[in-house]
Write a protein that holds these residues in place. Structure first.
Motif, short mmCIF file in Angstrom:
data_model
loop_
_atom_site.label_atom_id
_atom_site.label_comp_id
_atom_site.label_asym_id
_atom_site.label_seq_id
_atom_site.Cartn_x
_atom_site.Cartn_y
_atom_site.Cartn_z
N UNK A 196 18.74 41.20 51.49
CA UNK A 196 20.19 41.04 51.42
C UNK A 196 20.81 41.40 52.76
N UNK A 197 21.82 40.64 53.18
CA UNK A 197 22.55 40.92 54.41
C UNK A 197 24.03 41.11 54.11
N UNK A 198 24.77 41.79 54.99
CA UNK A 198 26.21 41.99 54.76
C UNK A 198 27.01 40.70 54.65
N UNK A 199 26.46 39.59 55.15
CA UNK A 199 27.19 38.33 55.11
C UNK A 199 26.98 37.57 53.80
N UNK A 200 26.05 38.01 52.98
CA UNK A 200 25.76 37.30 51.73
C UNK A 200 26.88 37.49 50.72
N UNK A 201 27.18 36.44 49.93
CA UNK A 201 28.25 36.54 48.92
C UNK A 201 28.02 37.67 47.92
N UNK A 202 26.76 37.92 47.55
CA UNK A 202 26.49 38.99 46.58
C UNK A 202 26.89 40.35 47.15
N UNK A 203 26.54 40.60 48.40
CA UNK A 203 26.91 41.86 49.07
C UNK A 203 28.42 42.02 49.10
N UNK A 204 29.11 40.97 49.53
CA UNK A 204 30.57 41.00 49.62
C UNK A 204 31.20 41.18 48.25
N UNK A 205 30.69 40.45 47.26
CA UNK A 205 31.24 40.51 45.90
C UNK A 205 31.10 41.88 45.27
N UNK A 206 29.93 42.49 45.45
CA UNK A 206 29.70 43.82 44.88
C UNK A 206 30.69 44.84 45.47
N UNK A 207 30.89 44.77 46.78
CA UNK A 207 31.81 45.73 47.41
C UNK A 207 33.26 45.48 47.00
N UNK A 208 33.66 44.21 46.88
CA UNK A 208 35.04 43.92 46.45
C UNK A 208 35.29 44.44 45.03
N UNK A 209 34.35 44.20 44.13
CA UNK A 209 34.49 44.67 42.75
C UNK A 209 34.46 46.20 42.68
N UNK A 210 33.59 46.81 43.47
CA UNK A 210 33.52 48.28 43.51
C UNK A 210 34.83 48.86 44.01
N UNK A 211 35.40 48.23 45.04
CA UNK A 211 36.67 48.70 45.57
C UNK A 211 37.78 48.64 44.55
N UNK A 212 37.87 47.52 43.81
CA UNK A 212 38.92 47.36 42.80
C UNK A 212 38.74 48.37 41.67
N UNK A 213 37.51 48.53 41.20
CA UNK A 213 37.24 49.48 40.12
C UNK A 213 37.54 50.91 40.57
N UNK A 214 37.10 51.25 41.78
CA UNK A 214 37.31 52.60 42.28
C UNK A 214 38.78 52.90 42.48
N UNK A 215 39.53 51.92 42.96
CA UNK A 215 40.97 52.11 43.13
C UNK A 215 41.65 52.43 41.81
N UNK A 216 41.27 51.71 40.76
CA UNK A 216 41.83 51.96 39.43
C UNK A 216 41.50 53.37 38.96
N UNK A 217 40.22 53.77 39.13
CA UNK A 217 39.79 55.11 38.73
C UNK A 217 40.51 56.18 39.56
N UNK A 218 40.73 55.89 40.84
CA UNK A 218 41.44 56.85 41.70
C UNK A 218 42.85 57.11 41.18
N UNK A 219 43.54 56.04 40.85
CA UNK A 219 44.90 56.19 40.35
C UNK A 219 44.94 56.84 38.98
N UNK A 220 43.94 56.54 38.17
CA UNK A 220 43.90 57.05 36.80
C UNK A 220 43.54 58.53 36.75
#
Length: 270
Positions: A1-25
């Protein structure tokens, strides 16, 4: 896996959104979620584990900084941030966080991941046995207690790449007698200080290190930061809105479950 792969990018985007929600909650920076995900992904790119864990720690703290600002602004509107206490803890915590980052720069990955897991699990156990709403005791006015709390929160924040909420909230609930919502709001404010100090520590100690991933400033990877921080910042304010509509005891239970899972995962039990 490389940082340019869609899977790598997708996992980080979803993690960021989930973490942001948990941070606020829950008033945590979210580093205890962001860090393990990054650690795994960076190793999948072929990065050495000892280097991967430092980049994951440093980048996590930098993401946490933005999340904490967003959450603090939201809780401030609800008058759930005690700024005098937060500033006292934050100033001392920031310096201690810088020191924690320096220590982390010399420890192997296996030691850091084990310490991380143990600290998170201990925090979960103590939080579980503490009521979410404090009715009988007034919030502590002992300045030394806040100084010591700030140093403890800050050091582990820098050492483990977390804003400090998984340590700070139990301390505020158990020893400083905050109720859950004020602990969440004040914790978010403290995290601004500790994540800033720790981020600087990881930049300084990682500066000029060989074999760092592209777009790295010291041990902070800017590509990962953007993919995590942008969705996290947007989601954090929504999480803060939800928190004020939920029973504080439910928030505490959710917080504890997440801490247990992440702690056991990092130790290698699950």
């Amino acid at each position: 896996m490389t940082p340019a792969e869609p899977l790598y990018i997708g996992i980080l985007l979803l993690t960021g959104a989930f973490t942001g929600t948990i941070s606020g909650l829950l008033g945590v920076g979210g580093g205890f979620i962001i860090f393990p995900v990054q650690y795994w992904l960076l190793q999948e790119t072929g990065l050495d584990p000892d280097l991967a864990i430092r980049v994951a720690l440093g980048t996590s703290l930098f993401v946490v900084l933005l999340n904490a600002i967003s959450v603090t602004l939201k809780y401030q509107k609800k008058q759930a941030v005690l700024w005098r206490q937060a500033t006292l803890m934050g100033v001392f915590g920031s310096a201690a966080s810088f020191g924690g980052a320096a220590v982390a720069s010399y420890l192997p990955a296996s030691v850091l991941s084990t310490i991380f897991g143990v600290v998170v699990i201990l925090g979960a156990l103590r939080t579980y046995t503490t009521p979410a709403v404090s009715e009988k005791k007034e919030i502590s006015s002992n300045k030394l207690s806040y100084v010591l709390a700030g140093i403890l929160i800050g050091f582990f924040s820098g050492l483990l790449g977390i804003g400090g909420g998984v340590i700070g909230i139990p301390i505020m609930l158990i020893f400083l007698h905050f109720d859950m919502l004020k602990a969440i709001g004040t914790s978010a404010a403290v995290i601004i200080f500790t994540s800033l100090g720790g981020s600087l520590g990881y930049i300084v100690n990682g500066w000029g290190q060989p074999e760092l991933p592209p777009y790295s400033v010291g041990y902070i990877n800017l590509l990962n930061w953007v993919l995590l921080a942008v969705p996290g910042f947007l989601a954090a304010r929504k999480g803060a809105e939800i928190a004020h509509m939920v029973n504080p005891e439910y928030l505490k239970h959710l917080f504890v479950l997440l801490m247990f899972y992440v702690g056991l995962k990092m130790i290698g039990i699950i």
